[in-house]
Design an enzyme around this catalytic site. Structure first.
Site, PDB file in Angstrom:
ATOM      1  N   THR A 197      12.275   8.560 -15.696  1.00 53.67           N
ATOM      2  CA  THR A 197      11.369   7.718 -14.905  1.00 53.67           C
ATOM      3  C   THR A 197      11.635   6.231 -15.114  1.00 53.67           C
ATOM      4  O   THR A 197      12.151   5.832 -16.147  1.00 53.67           O
ATOM      5  CB  THR A 197       9.891   8.036 -15.230  1.00 53.67           C
ATOM      6  OG1 THR A 197       9.052   7.214 -14.420  1.00 53.67           O
ATOM      7  CG2 THR A 197       9.546   7.786 -16.685  1.00 53.67           C
ATOM      8  N   ARG A 198      11.266   5.438 -14.081  1.00 48.89           N
ATOM      9  CA  ARG A 198      11.326   3.978 -14.201  1.00 48.89           C
ATOM     10  C   ARG A 198      10.005   3.368 -13.747  1.00 48.89           C
ATOM     11  O   ARG A 198       9.906   2.175 -13.516  1.00 48.89           O
ATOM     12  CB  ARG A 198      12.487   3.401 -13.375  1.00 48.89           C
ATOM     13  CG  ARG A 198      12.697   3.999 -12.007  1.00 48.89           C
ATOM     14  CD  ARG A 198      13.682   3.218 -11.190  1.00 48.89           C
ATOM     15  NE  ARG A 198      12.988   2.274 -10.360  1.00 48.89           N
ATOM     16  CZ  ARG A 198      12.606   2.493  -9.101  1.00 48.89           C
ATOM     17  NH1 ARG A 198      12.892   3.645  -8.503  1.00 48.89           N
ATOM     18  NH2 ARG A 198      11.963   1.574  -8.423  1.00 48.89           N
ATOM     19  N   HIS A 202       1.145   8.715 -13.795  1.00 46.90           N
ATOM     20  CA  HIS A 202      -0.284   8.961 -13.609  1.00 46.90           C
ATOM     21  C   HIS A 202      -0.561  10.465 -13.633  1.00 46.90           C
ATOM     22  O   HIS A 202       0.283  11.238 -14.064  1.00 46.90           O
ATOM     23  CB  HIS A 202      -0.754   8.294 -12.314  1.00 46.90           C
ATOM     24  CG  HIS A 202      -0.466   6.828 -12.296  1.00 46.90           C
ATOM     25  ND1 HIS A 202      -1.153   5.943 -13.090  1.00 46.90           N
ATOM     26  CD2 HIS A 202       0.474   6.102 -11.638  1.00 46.90           C
ATOM     27  CE1 HIS A 202      -0.672   4.715 -12.912  1.00 46.90           C
ATOM     28  NE2 HIS A 202       0.333   4.786 -12.035  1.00 46.90           N
ATOM     29  N   HIS A 205       1.956  12.906 -12.065  1.00 45.15           N
ATOM     30  CA  HIS A 205       3.165  13.102 -12.873  1.00 45.15           C
ATOM     31  C   HIS A 205       2.871  14.021 -14.058  1.00 45.15           C
ATOM     32  O   HIS A 205       3.684  14.852 -14.426  1.00 45.15           O
ATOM     33  CB  HIS A 205       3.674  11.769 -13.413  1.00 45.15           C
ATOM     34  CG  HIS A 205       3.957  10.756 -12.350  1.00 45.15           C
ATOM     35  ND1 HIS A 205       3.052   9.787 -12.003  1.00 45.15           N
ATOM     36  CD2 HIS A 205       5.039  10.575 -11.548  1.00 45.15           C
ATOM     37  CE1 HIS A 205       3.564   9.042 -11.045  1.00 45.15           C
ATOM     38  NE2 HIS A 205       4.756   9.492 -10.743  1.00 45.15           N
ATOM     39  N   ARG A 291      12.597  14.478  -5.246  1.00 42.18           N
ATOM     40  CA  ARG A 291      12.990  13.957  -3.946  1.00 42.18           C
ATOM     41  C   ARG A 291      13.581  12.564  -4.168  1.00 42.18           C
ATOM     42  O   ARG A 291      13.012  11.764  -4.915  1.00 42.18           O
ATOM     43  CB  ARG A 291      11.702  13.852  -3.113  1.00 42.18           C
ATOM     44  CG  ARG A 291      11.900  13.842  -1.665  1.00 42.18           C
ATOM     45  CD  ARG A 291      10.561  13.806  -0.950  1.00 42.18           C
ATOM     46  NE  ARG A 291      10.792  13.754   0.488  1.00 42.18           N
ATOM     47  CZ  ARG A 291      11.102  12.646   1.137  1.00 42.18           C
ATOM     48  NH1 ARG A 291      11.177  11.506   0.503  1.00 42.18           N
ATOM     49  NH2 ARG A 291      11.328  12.695   2.442  1.00 42.18           N
TER      50      ARG A 291
END
Ligand code: PPS
Length: 570
Positions: A197-198, A202, A205, A291
């Site tokens: 992740t970058r 929340h 996720h 995605r």
């Protein structure tokens, strides 16, 4: 150089010289030319040295580079999708030409590694962009880097590491591949699913990573990229503080957090493959891929750079060779009717779903709106609120611009007094004369000196605003380009209110408080703004003050009203 074999993840190669060899290299390095690494090269070097980029032994030589571009493979046939190159300028190329060893250093001169010079060549960077990123558009951040920032020459060669680039933040969350493998082994985690992740994470996720980990019966590794991410992303300090808070919401022992010093390229499918290889090196067995994984989004005209599932497809085609499983990321959404999160493909067509985009969240934080509990966790929101306080708690700059004698200083003084009356904090005033005494002494009124002067003011103002302070600036600032640079710089940190102090030239000339217009007309002063040097009228100032028609109180009040309307003043 040492190689480590691990039963779970295959071989990884650390590139450090042993302690004796290190001492020899350190003393020999005084005779080697040095290259100071850029921020991106430092990230690459760190992952090369610690084995995150295994099996690479250094920066790519030309045959490997060509193989990576053409077939995503090194010349030995090993899968490797991303060119890891050491780009250097023409001047550096000439300086090091003929040398066998180069000392690689950070900005402060710390010796990090010795490069055994292999190939030195001039690549076709446009071809590289097309082959690796599928585009030559500089709207793609990695293409912009290649075209606008990278040196024109590449230097390949094996590395002998002296030390890792130093870090001083979150040391308990930084692990080398060896350390992370050992950690998993000691915890008995033979199956580990990584989540790249970058962005801040929340509830959605949390739900999807939870499900993914349970589906494949694996321990979850939240593995955020903290090297370089997409320009404009939330800084990693804030993100990591928020990930730490998120971790409190997972069942004990189910998830861990480790920081990956990766400089992302936003290369979509190729990047996803690269991420999988890196995660395997760090001891993971699975990677969650969603995605548009590691895609830079869309171009300005809305065209996506990559197909939404291109990354998943490319990875799936290589899972066997990689010995890494892909866990497709099923986007989960909040369904208010059942107060639950569900994968989007399980939601009925007539069911209402809710989501808040990153942009919307930022504007809600800025407006001080309450963030709903279904969207995120209190601890996570608290961390984001500290970095993105509501406007009333942000700093701001009021930037007055106008001809000499237009009334900038008078309004600035009145405004300073009013703000001091209303706010319980200091209000700095960067007036033209003060600035030219303390900040820009020695500068004159040539185009370039004026630019330097005005941009210096902008820089100081941006620092004040960054610290949530209030500043009033009042230079002539005659050129639109300098004002635009200042606006961009200051708006990144808080509020920017441009005030055009608009008084017709005749009025300013009639006032001629300092007698300078008369001198300019007489040719005794050259390049006087409005006489023989241009004043470019602001196109979209937040406030216009007509000092030939308003009193100073009225002008100051216009600015106060604007500050209130934009919520910088409550
Ligand atoms: S700039 O263009 O923004 O860098 O100018 P600034 O720093 O605001 O300085 C403007 C004051 O310098 C005096 N002065 C001149 N102004 C314009 N053109 C020329 N050539 C010039 N030479 C000296 C002038 O008094 C300006 O003060 P203000 O307060 O604006 O009248």
């Amino acid at each position: 150089m040492s190689t480590l074999i691990d039963p779970h993840g295959g071989a990884i190669r650390e590139l450090f010289a042993g302690s004796e060899r290190t001492e020899i290299l350190k003393s020999e390095s005084v005779n080697f030319p040095s290259i100071t690494l850029t921020a991106r090269q430092l990230c690459d070097l760190e992952l090369l040295l610690c084995g995150g980029f295994s099996p690479l032994k250094g920066f790519l030589n030309q045959r490997d580079y060509n193989g990576v571009l053409e077939h995503m493979r090194l010349s030995c046939g090993t899968l490797w999708p991303m060119p890891i190159t050491l780009d250097i300028s023409e001047a550096d190329m000439q300086r090091i030409d003929g040398h066998d060893h180069i000392a690689l250093r950070d900005l402060t001169g710390v010796l990090l590694a010795i490069l055994h010079v292999g190939d030195l060549w001039k690549p076709d960077q446009e071809e590289e962009a097309e082959k690796v990123f599928g585009t030559t558009s500089t709207e793609h951040p990695a293409v912009a880097y290649l075209m606008d920032r990278a040196g024109a020459y590449y230097l390949g060669g094996d590395l002998e590491g002296i030390r890792m680039p130093p870090h001083y933040d979150f040391l308990d969350l930084r692990h080398t591949p060896r350390q992370l493998r050992e950690k998993f082994q000691s915890q008995g985690c033979s199956r580990v699913v990584a989540f790249q992740t970058r962005n801040p994470l929340h509830r959605a996720h949390k739900e999807l990573t939870d499900r993914a980990a349970r589906e494949v019966n694996a321990h979850l590794l939240i593995h955020p990229a903290v090297g370089m991410t997409k320009p404009g992303d939330i800084d990693h300090y804030t993100r990591v503080r928020s990930y730490k808070r998120l971790l409190e919401y997972y069942p004990k022992g189910q998830a861990s957090l480790s920081l990956l010093p990766l400089a992302m390229r936003m290369g979509g499918p190729r990047e996803a493959l690269w991420h999988a290889i890196i995660r395997k090196n760090y001891g993971c067995t699975h990677l969650i891929v969603g995605r548009d994984h590691a895609g830079p989004g869309t171009m300005k005209d809305g065209t996506p750079f990559y197909g939404p599932y291109a990354a998943q497809e490319l990875l799936r085609a290589h899972t066997k060779e990689l010995e890494m499983e892909v866990v497709p990321f099923r986007w989960v959404v909040y369904v208010p009717a059942s107060d639950a999160y569900k994968p989007i493909d399980e939601v009925a067509a007539d069911e209402e779903v809710l989501n808040i985009s990153g942009t919307r969240l930022r504007s809600m934080l800025s407006a001080g709106e309450e963030i709903p509990g279904w969207f995120s966790y209190p601890g996570v929101i608290e961390e984001l609120q500290k970095t993105y306080p509501p406007r009333g708690q942000q700093g701001f700059a009021v930037f007055l611009t106008g001809l000499s004698g237009s009334g900038k200083s008078t309004i600035a003084n009145a405004l300073q007094a009013r703000l001091l009356e209303l706010l319980s904090c200091p209000v700095s005033l960067l007036d033209g004369d003060v600035v030219r005494t303390y900040l820009s002494k020695g500068l004159g009124f040539s185009k370039s000196d004026r630019s330097t002067n005005v941009q210096r003011i902008g820089y100081v103002a941006s620092e004040i605003v960054k610290h949530r302070g209030v500043v009033i600036c009042a230079p002539i600032a005659p050129y639109a380009e300098d004002r635009a640079v200042n606006r961009r710089r200051i708006e990144r940190e808080g509020g920017y209110i441009e005030v055009f102090v608009d008084a017709p030239l005749e009025v300013c000339e009639r006032r001629d408080v300092k007698g300078l217009y008369a001198k300019a007309r007489a040719g005794m002063i050259k390049g006087f703004t409005g006489i023989d040097d241009p004043y470019e009228i602001p196109e979209i100032p937040e406030v216009v003050c007509r000092t030939d028609r308003e009193t100073v109180e009225e002008s100051a009040e216009l600015v106060i009203r604007k500050l209130r309307a934009s919520k910088f003043l409550i």
